[in-house]
Design an enzyme around this catalytic site. Structure first.
Site, PDB file in Angstrom:
ATOM      1  N   TYR D  24       0.834  -1.206   0.000  1.00  0.00           N
ATOM      2  CA  TYR D  24       0.000   0.000   0.000  1.00  0.00           C
ATOM      3  C   TYR D  24       0.871   1.260   0.000  1.00  0.00           C
ATOM      4  CZ  TYR D  24      -3.033   3.752   1.439  1.00  0.00           C
ATOM      5  OH  TYR D  24      -3.687   4.957   1.489  1.00  0.00           O
ATOM      6  N   THR D  78       0.278  11.529   4.533  1.00  0.00           N
ATOM      7  CA  THR D  78       0.075  10.158   4.071  1.00  0.00           C
ATOM      8  C   THR D  78      -0.894   9.508   5.049  1.00  0.00           C
ATOM      9  OG1 THR D  78       1.999   9.476   5.357  1.00  0.00           O
ATOM     10  CG2 THR D  78       2.350   9.863   3.012  1.00  0.00           C
ATOM     11  N   SER D 106      -2.944  13.879   7.693  1.00  0.00           N
ATOM     12  CA  SER D 106      -3.876  13.497   6.643  1.00  0.00           C
ATOM     13  C   SER D 106      -5.291  13.335   7.181  1.00  0.00           C
ATOM     14  CB  SER D 106      -3.421  12.171   6.028  1.00  0.00           C
ATOM     15  OG  SER D 106      -4.428  11.624   5.217  1.00  0.00           O
ATOM     16  N   GLN D 128      -4.473  18.245   6.255  1.00  0.00           N
ATOM     17  CA  GLN D 128      -4.750  17.943   4.837  1.00  0.00           C
ATOM     18  C   GLN D 128      -6.201  17.552   4.683  1.00  0.00           C
ATOM     19  OE1 GLN D 128      -5.374  14.565   3.845  1.00  0.00           O
ATOM     20  NE2 GLN D 128      -5.861  15.189   1.751  1.00  0.00           N
ATOM     21  N   TYR D 130      -9.548  16.413   2.074  1.00  0.00           N
ATOM     22  CA  TYR D 130     -10.277  16.095   0.847  1.00  0.00           C
ATOM     23  C   TYR D 130     -11.668  16.686   1.011  1.00  0.00           C
ATOM     24  CZ  TYR D 130      -6.780  12.450  -0.062  1.00  0.00           C
ATOM     25  OH  TYR D 130      -5.618  11.764  -0.295  1.00  0.00           O
ATOM     26  N   THR D 156      -5.994  18.802  -1.035  1.00  0.00           N
ATOM     27  CA  THR D 156      -5.475  17.896  -2.061  1.00  0.00           C
ATOM     28  C   THR D 156      -6.354  17.982  -3.303  1.00  0.00           C
ATOM     29  OG1 THR D 156      -4.513  16.395  -0.456  1.00  0.00           O
ATOM     30  CG2 THR D 156      -4.993  15.490  -2.625  1.00  0.00           C
ATOM     31  N   ARG D 165      -4.026   1.393  -8.332  1.00  0.00           N
ATOM     32  CA  ARG D 165      -2.779   0.816  -7.819  1.00  0.00           C
ATOM     33  C   ARG D 165      -2.980  -0.690  -7.837  1.00  0.00           C
ATOM     34  NH1 ARG D 165      -3.845   5.192  -3.110  1.00  0.00           N
ATOM     35  NH2 ARG D 165      -3.919   6.963  -4.592  1.00  0.00           N
ATOM     36  N   LYS D 219      -2.414  21.323  -2.897  1.00  0.00           N
ATOM     37  CA  LYS D 219      -1.447  20.243  -3.151  1.00  0.00           C
ATOM     38  C   LYS D 219      -1.862  19.443  -4.377  1.00  0.00           C
ATOM     39  CE  LYS D 219       0.341  16.010  -0.953  1.00  0.00           C
ATOM     40  NZ  LYS D 219      -0.527  14.936  -1.463  1.00  0.00           N
ATOM     41  N   HIS D 243       1.147  13.150  -5.947  1.00  0.00           N
ATOM     42  CA  HIS D 243       0.623  12.163  -5.002  1.00  0.00           C
ATOM     43  C   HIS D 243       1.546  10.930  -4.957  1.00  0.00           C
ATOM     44  CE1 HIS D 243      -3.366  11.944  -2.832  1.00  0.00           C
ATOM     45  NE2 HIS D 243      -2.829  10.811  -2.482  1.00  0.00           N
ATOM     46  N   ILE D 277      12.156  12.640  -2.898  1.00  0.00           N
ATOM     47  CA  ILE D 277      13.260  13.100  -2.038  1.00  0.00           C
ATOM     48  C   ILE D 277      13.854  11.897  -1.311  1.00  0.00           C
ATOM     49  CG2 ILE D 277      13.824  14.451   0.033  1.00  0.00           C
ATOM     50  CD1 ILE D 277      13.138  16.346  -2.113  1.00  0.00           C
ATOM     51  N   ARG D 278      15.102  11.594  -1.575  1.00  0.00           N
ATOM     52  CA  ARG D 278      15.727  10.440  -0.922  1.00  0.00           C
ATOM     53  C   ARG D 278      17.073  10.780  -0.293  1.00  0.00           C
ATOM     54  NH1 ARG D 278      11.299   9.350  -1.528  1.00  0.00           N
ATOM     55  NH2 ARG D 278      10.328   7.581  -2.558  1.00  0.00           N
ATOM     56  N   GLY D 297       7.216  11.802   1.996  1.00  0.00           N
ATOM     57  CA  GLY D 297       6.078  10.917   2.237  1.00  0.00           C
ATOM     58  C   GLY D 297       6.529   9.533   2.660  1.00  0.00           C
ATOM     59  N   ARG D 298       6.882   8.695   1.684  1.00  0.00           N
ATOM     60  CA  ARG D 298       7.251   7.312   2.020  1.00  0.00           C
ATOM     61  C   ARG D 298       8.415   7.238   3.008  1.00  0.00           C
ATOM     62  NH1 ARG D 298       6.184   7.116  -3.573  1.00  0.00           N
ATOM     63  NH2 ARG D 298       4.266   5.978  -4.073  1.00  0.00           N
TER      64      ARG D 298
END
Lengths: 331, 331, 331, 331
Positions: D24, D78, D106, D128, D130, D156, D165, D219, D243, D277-278, D297-298
């Protein structure tokens, strides 16, 4: 195995079809560069999505040559559907009708035009034609199709000779004895196709026009020069196609060729495209670049291989859902 | 194992040739970048195919320096054919004659010029020359070739020293004791080639012209500047070549260099190309970009390795069929 | 194992060095993008070779800051040579002298400057300097180097802090207890390097000039702006370098940066380059793009790891032979 | 396992999270092209580093909408943090406050806004949103957030429907029974999200402004046209976002889109970016291209999965250290 996207159907077909049938459907000419480019070229095209548009209601119906279809995806002409599913083209015709879209039946069907018509009365169908050395045979086919209610005549222009598909040569591909190219009188010899007439030229369009009142759609155009000639010779539609990369290898991807064809045609005839459509967003890209409708070839065969009529409907439904979602997300 | 395309012959040769011979034929200089680029560069070139041309009759014959050949593919000069097949260059000469094309025999043949001539009387042949420190030896070779009916003299310009082919160094490559570079008087020491004269310049073309009435073709040109010099020094033909990527690594692919050479030459002399030809469509691309004819190197050796004279004919026939089909499909 | 090209030495070193030492030498910052780009950028550069030039005699000697070297390849400053070979920098100095080229000894040598000098009297050597928080320590080093006959002072400009080399962090890299950074008074703590002064600016060049009469070469320049500043501050030479990709990741490859630095400098000072040199043809490319000389880092360490002084000579000889051959083949 | 860079946290999360949760969080739409492009696009951007600047003291604090944060990296919104760590969003809030940065909570949190506020009083947080079909529900959420001291409202704009997905569809993803989307009154059905209103348009910004005095940040903007519209409708900030590649596949990478958005906005509102961004150097690139701040995010979820609050702090500290180092090395 859950069927979520078209690749799932591809994997299924690869696993369950006899190798010789899979290889025949999957084959590309020579190094398969163009076959694969058809797909890669879509990936190189980027959306510029817009946000906060009201996308609660979207109408995805369209018209091709005056006939309404439920969404801009039809079935491209491919041969030998019995290799994928016992009922062959009859299943294809039923699925297309159920989804309210257009099915282009191939000369190289393993069912007769009559069987196809009877299987799904009232469906929107076009007939795909190769011009044979024996012109009387071609004339008879055209007139049968017209009499049976086919509503368009698709002339394939890119097969004066069959492309070199290495795996088919290696496999010594030929139809199993219990299948026949029923639309042709005598038994069909696949690998030779020697009855195709390589001397066909643009003037033969006039001959076709003299045989039928059906609109003529020319399939296999890849350049602005040929698009101009097609318009000049009075066709009603153009399918930008490279025969799924099965004829001349290392020509352009169809989505790339579409751009120059649309530009040359300037709206004078309808332009469609086939080759490389694997996702609903591919359909959206083709439409954004000027196609009125797209046609799917191999994915339809994968659907048939999965569950016949029902499997092909699954494929079309997935494309429809994905297309609708892409439209919403792209604004 | 069915031999459908040239890669099949490559796979065969790799499997059945002694490693040291395969490595020698396959070798590229340094990182083999140019060797591989020769092939990749063809793949980057795209056709713009045209449809509905009458392609029922096609004439693929051509003339090089006035001699007719059955199709525009000749045999490039490569050394040591006995490493591929016991009869060596005699088989090559027979296959070329059987296919009615031109064979450029290498100075580094394992058969004498006389044996080659006797094996296939009447075949169209050119002789490839390196200029040696001992000019008298070179002069003698040229005059032998002319006397034997060779119809062109190909001067290799890109080998003042031998390129660094790592696998050959690792293998300590040298000819097996029972093979000889028979055209040279004394036993040949492969890895040194110390009798090559690195002081050769454009003026030596004049010297060659004084020795022979044969037309001179210069092989190894990759730039417009050198093409201009070649024309100025009165050669009759240019082979755009990088020695199969065996000399200077990381120069241009030959099909890329062809474009600028053709442009510089402006039709004053014939331009040919070798390196990277693997399919009939590659031949068509080279011709479309201005080459009068192409020459194949490694594929000829793979054909020899497969079945000698017969195997090489198979290779040429495949190229011929593919070339003809590409022409038809490209319109 | 035959040592034919520099990659062979790399493979040897990877196989036989302790992992922690190999990782340290091989490390690049972050994702190692720049480290790898240094090599890939060379591959993207193509020669335009010219034929039939007299290449029987070639002079590959050159001069850097007035001193003649046998060919335009020197030894870049790298630290901790005892990790590669017990004799460490003494072996490096001997090999460089034997090959008559320039060795830039690092501040982070595991031998003292005195040991290096004694090991190979008369060799051409420059000394590489980091400016420390304790300026007196730096001053003392510079003056020791000058007194010992070092002929140039190389100021490293790209290490205000040490780059993030993930493997070194994972390995907890530090020198084994029996090795020392002997040029610095107190025991050296590798991972901190906290004595480096991050406040160094261009004005410190003036301070260095006040300490010594040695020519100053600045190492780590990658842009035309910095090249202009270097000239303005009176340095005698510039080494275009990104520290082997060990400092800021995702900056330019050095061979790409060389072009703009050479252009900016317009011959006012000598320009050198390091990073990514793996073949003689790389040296030729760097020279063709304006470098006066190149320096090798990791390949020198691989040579040491193979056989100490002798191994490093092997590496240099291979580069020399390849460089000479490339020159001949490129005309 | 030593945690040296963000990829280490990714590997940990992939290994230890339940597959359904990992899938997910990792999911991208369709072929995941845009998800991966977000990262690849950063790698294509090159620094031009400058040397010998005094980098001994660097101030990396910044202000977003007037609030100071310790460095320009915040936590993107997230959903479902309890899938990563039992304490869920409470841990996230604590980590963000400990690092003195901004956390965008979120709508799809598994903790209530009240729990989040209580967990880390005084932390800088945005909410955030919706917009739901039931506007009253949205209104109530906005007013709860404002009352609880959230300092910004992030709308958003790119989710009128949920992207496709594939893995989530295959997994039949839904929250485990013991987790709830607590901010919404009734049980949450993940895969339908049918309460999202796809008819939302730019005019709804005015409606939001009528509900709250909080600044509004939009966003999901990717084009100059939408950026212009955003400014025109009076938002205070724009987050360039796709996203995480979870909505429309094959749109632009965010760092590429940032450039045109920044150009269109011309400083009238603050522009941020998320996606891909890593490394600390990615942050520096985004800032150099005009972003005021980036959001992760992740990577934040990987940090949570590693050690909850502490793990997320580790992630932020690594980014902070890398960012500072990049700044120093780039001059």
């Amino acid at each position: 195995m859950s069927m979520v996207c078209l690749s799932d159907f591809e994997a299924y077909a690869k696993k369950y079809l006899p190798k010789i049938a899979w290889d025949y459907f999957a084959a590309g000419a020579d190094d398969c560069t163009t076959r694969d480019e058809n797909i890669l070229a879509y990936k190189r095209i980027r959306f510029r999505p817009h946000m906060l548009r009201d996308v609660s209601v979207m109408d995805i119906r369209t018209k091709i040559l005056g006939s309404e279809i439920s969404f801009p995806v039809g079935i491209a002409p491919t041969g030998f559907h019995q290799l994928a599913w016992p009922d062959g083209e009859k299943s294809t015709a039923r699925a297309a009708r159920a989804m309210n879209t257009c099915y282009i039946a191939s000369t190289y069907s393993t069912c007769t035009l009559e069987e196809i018509s009877t299987a799904a009365p009232g469906g929107l169908r076009w007939f795909q034609l190769y011009i044979h050395r024996n012109r009387a045979a071609s004339q008879q086919l055209v007139q049968r199709a017209e009499a049976l209610g086919f509503q368009g005549l698709v002339l394939t222009a890119d097969l004066p000779y069959t492309g070199k598909r290495r795996d088919d040569v290696r496999n010594g591909f030929r139809l199993p004895p219990h299948m026949k190219v029923k639309n042709l009188e005598r038994a069909f010899e696949v690998c030779k196709m020697s009855f195709l007439d390589p001397s066909v030229t643009w003037n033969d369009i006039y001959w076709l026009q003299s045989l039928t009142r059906l609109p003529i759609i020319i399939k296999g155009i890849l350049t602005r020069e040929d698009a101009e000639l097609a318009v000049k010779h009075g066709v009603q539609g153009i399918i930008v196609s490279n025969h799924g990369g099965r004829q001349l290898d290392e020509g352009p991807a169809t989505i790339d060729a579409l751009v120059e064809v649309v530009e040359a045609v300037r709206g004078r005839v309808e332009v469609y495209v086939d080759g490389g459509i694997r996702k609903g967003s591919d359909v959206l890209k083709a439409l954004a670049l000027g196609a009125k409708c797209v046609f799917i070839g191999r994915p339809a065969l994968w659907g048939l291989a999965y569950k016949g009529e029902e499997g092909l409907q699954d494929v079309l439904k997935i494309l429809q859902d994905e297309f609708r979602l892409s439209m919403a997300l792209a604004g």
